[in-house]
Design an enzyme around this catalytic site. Sequence first.
Site, short mmCIF file in Angstrom:
data_model
loop_
_atom_site.label_atom_id
_atom_site.label_comp_id
_atom_site.label_asym_id
_atom_site.label_seq_id
_atom_site.Cartn_x
_atom_site.Cartn_y
_atom_site.Cartn_z
N ASN A 98 0.81 -1.22 0.00
CA ASN A 98 0.00 0.00 0.00
C ASN A 98 0.84 1.26 0.00
O ASN A 98 0.35 2.34 -0.32
CB ASN A 98 -0.92 0.02 1.24
CG ASN A 98 -2.30 -0.51 0.94
OD1 ASN A 98 -2.65 -0.78 -0.21
ND2 ASN A 98 -3.10 -0.67 1.97
N GLU B 225 1.22 -0.56 9.40
CA GLU B 225 -0.23 -0.68 9.57
C GLU B 225 -0.66 -1.98 10.21
O GLU B 225 -1.75 -2.06 10.78
CB GLU B 225 -0.93 -0.50 8.22
CG GLU B 225 -2.43 -0.28 8.33
CD GLU B 225 -3.10 -0.01 7.00
OE1 GLU B 225 -4.35 0.01 6.96
OE2 GLU B 225 -2.39 0.18 5.99
N ARG C 100 -10.45 13.29 8.99
CA ARG C 100 -11.11 12.44 8.00
C ARG C 100 -12.43 11.91 8.53
O ARG C 100 -13.39 11.76 7.77
CB ARG C 100 -10.17 11.28 7.62
CG ARG C 100 -8.96 11.75 6.84
CD ARG C 100 -7.97 10.64 6.60
NE ARG C 100 -6.88 11.11 5.75
CZ ARG C 100 -5.84 10.37 5.38
NH1 ARG C 100 -5.76 9.11 5.79
NH2 ARG C 100 -4.90 10.87 4.61
N HIS D 179 -10.17 3.01 3.84
CA HIS D 179 -8.82 3.44 3.50
C HIS D 179 -7.74 2.86 4.40
O HIS D 179 -6.71 2.42 3.93
CB HIS D 179 -8.75 4.97 3.53
CG HIS D 179 -7.40 5.52 3.22
ND1 HIS D 179 -6.70 5.17 2.08
CD2 HIS D 179 -6.60 6.39 3.90
CE1 HIS D 179 -5.55 5.81 2.06
NE2 HIS D 179 -5.45 6.54 3.16
N GLY E 137 -0.65 11.83 6.35
CA GLY E 137 0.77 12.07 6.49
C GLY E 137 1.41 11.29 7.62
O GLY E 137 2.64 11.21 7.71
N ARG F 50 -6.76 8.07 11.84
CA ARG F 50 -5.39 8.43 11.45
C ARG F 50 -5.39 9.73 10.67
O ARG F 50 -6.20 9.91 9.77
CB ARG F 50 -4.75 7.32 10.60
CG ARG F 50 -3.33 7.69 10.17
CD ARG F 50 -2.70 6.63 9.30
NE ARG F 50 -3.36 6.45 8.02
CZ ARG F 50 -3.21 7.25 6.97
NH1 ARG F 50 -2.45 8.33 7.05
NH2 ARG F 50 -3.83 6.98 5.83
N HIS G 141 -11.87 7.04 4.20
CA HIS G 141 -11.31 8.28 3.64
C HIS G 141 -12.42 9.02 2.89
O HIS G 141 -13.15 8.41 2.11
CB HIS G 141 -10.15 7.97 2.69
CG HIS G 141 -9.31 9.18 2.37
ND1 HIS G 141 -9.76 10.20 1.57
CD2 HIS G 141 -8.06 9.53 2.76
CE1 HIS G 141 -8.81 11.12 1.47
NE2 HIS G 141 -7.78 10.73 2.19
N VAL H 204 4.17 -16.02 3.01
CA VAL H 204 4.47 -16.61 4.31
C VAL H 204 3.15 -17.09 4.92
O VAL H 204 2.23 -16.30 5.16
CB VAL H 204 5.17 -15.61 5.24
CG1 VAL H 204 5.33 -16.19 6.64
CG2 VAL H 204 6.53 -15.22 4.67
#
Length: 468
Positions: free
Chosen positions: A56, A428, A295, A398, A441, A438, A256, A170
């Site tokens: 991402n 994340e 947001r 998002h 940036g 969040r 978002h 994995v």
Amino acid sequence: MMSKYIFHPNQFKDLRHDYDLIIVGSGSTGLVAALQAHELGLKPVIFEKMPKLGGNSTCASSGMNAAETDVQLRHHIVDTYEDFYRDTYIGGGKENNRDLLQYFTSHAALAIDWLDQRGIKLPNLTISGGMHMPRTHRPGNNAPIGAFLIKNLLKLCDQASIPIFNHAHVTRILTNGPRVFGVTVNFKGQKDVHVNSNVVILATGGFGAGKSIIKKYRPDLLHYRTTNQPGATGDGLKLGANVGAGLVDMTKIQIHPTVQQDTSHAYLIPEAIRGEGAILINQQGQRFTNELDTRLKVTAAINKLPEKKAYVVFDQGIRNQIKAIDFYDSIGLVIHGTDLNDLAHHMNVSPSNFTSTIKVWNQMVSKHKDNQFGRTTGMSRPINQTPYYAIHVGPAVHYTMGGLKVNRFTQVLTSADKPIAGLFAAGEVAGGLHGNNRLGGNSIAETVIFGRKAGQSAFQYLQKLNNK
């Protein structure tokens, strides 16, 4: 002319059976962790399940937040760690893990310096929603930070001869009693291989494209599209949970507010456009919110509109500051207008309302006072340079604030706060840092700050293990 740099992943024949540490995921977190570990003398390997490297991180657009940087001072901006902490804490609904947040805000400037010393320079600044100071660092040409960062980190990994395998899924972390000793990797869906290591770093990203996990924790969000790449399905959470890791904040999933959804792919339209002066317009041709609120709040404002969609509106002056718009335009996402009336026509909104809205907005910008919605940032330039533009947007899944339980050393913890020996996580996949929301940036900053810390912690763990 210099040819375009292309990183070539390693082939299966290059695989060894033993490494100092195994990193799962090739996004910014994983690449930074590998580089930091390599610089400390370790021999890492990176496994990426997807064909494409970068995860991402390649989609990140706005920039990287940090306070008290030399870059800010060169722009005559005096900032503090405390203000950065306060903005992030309030933006996260005061639900952030304070220990993680303290480390994050006090080490972001060091992360900017670390990148700079390796030739990855972020000399430009903008502001993101929820912040009260320009602290979002960007590349010199204002290019989207994600692709820029991944390309340069891959170059550094190439120069350091760090092996990176794609199509390498994995599927299991191997443990011997309380300690990690390796992983099982499936290559191209055909061959399972055991690879030994006393350290595993999970850098697998979130679960924004993981419908089964979203259904478990937030079924109310299943109807949303996602900005996430297809590999963001929460693999790291499953790997960690299978060896006893605790999970935190799993219901905290960020929507978002500005995502273009009229095409087959949901393209995120970055907050940086609003940070440079763009506004949001409803179907009546009017503003309806503070565009640079968090947001969470901007999403709520859009969802209150009957159509649950809006337009990001900007001019050529703003477009000149955001190179990502050129890409959005090239794939047909940008609506053009030779003047405001023309743009209103193409947006199918009231021309009189629209032109009045822009006039009032420009007047407020000149006085740096938003009498309608209390916006105080991203008001450095009016919308008055032809041509004019708009992008149709709406909310989409998002970011996932929840994840593995970790401490500031990136150690993965059980639900009882006991570290799992040899297992670390950053980015994340780790939960707790961002609270319930969040800020733009902060994700890229998190990848570099805690990616570095994971590499350092792996080195310290192995030192102690070898000295026993």
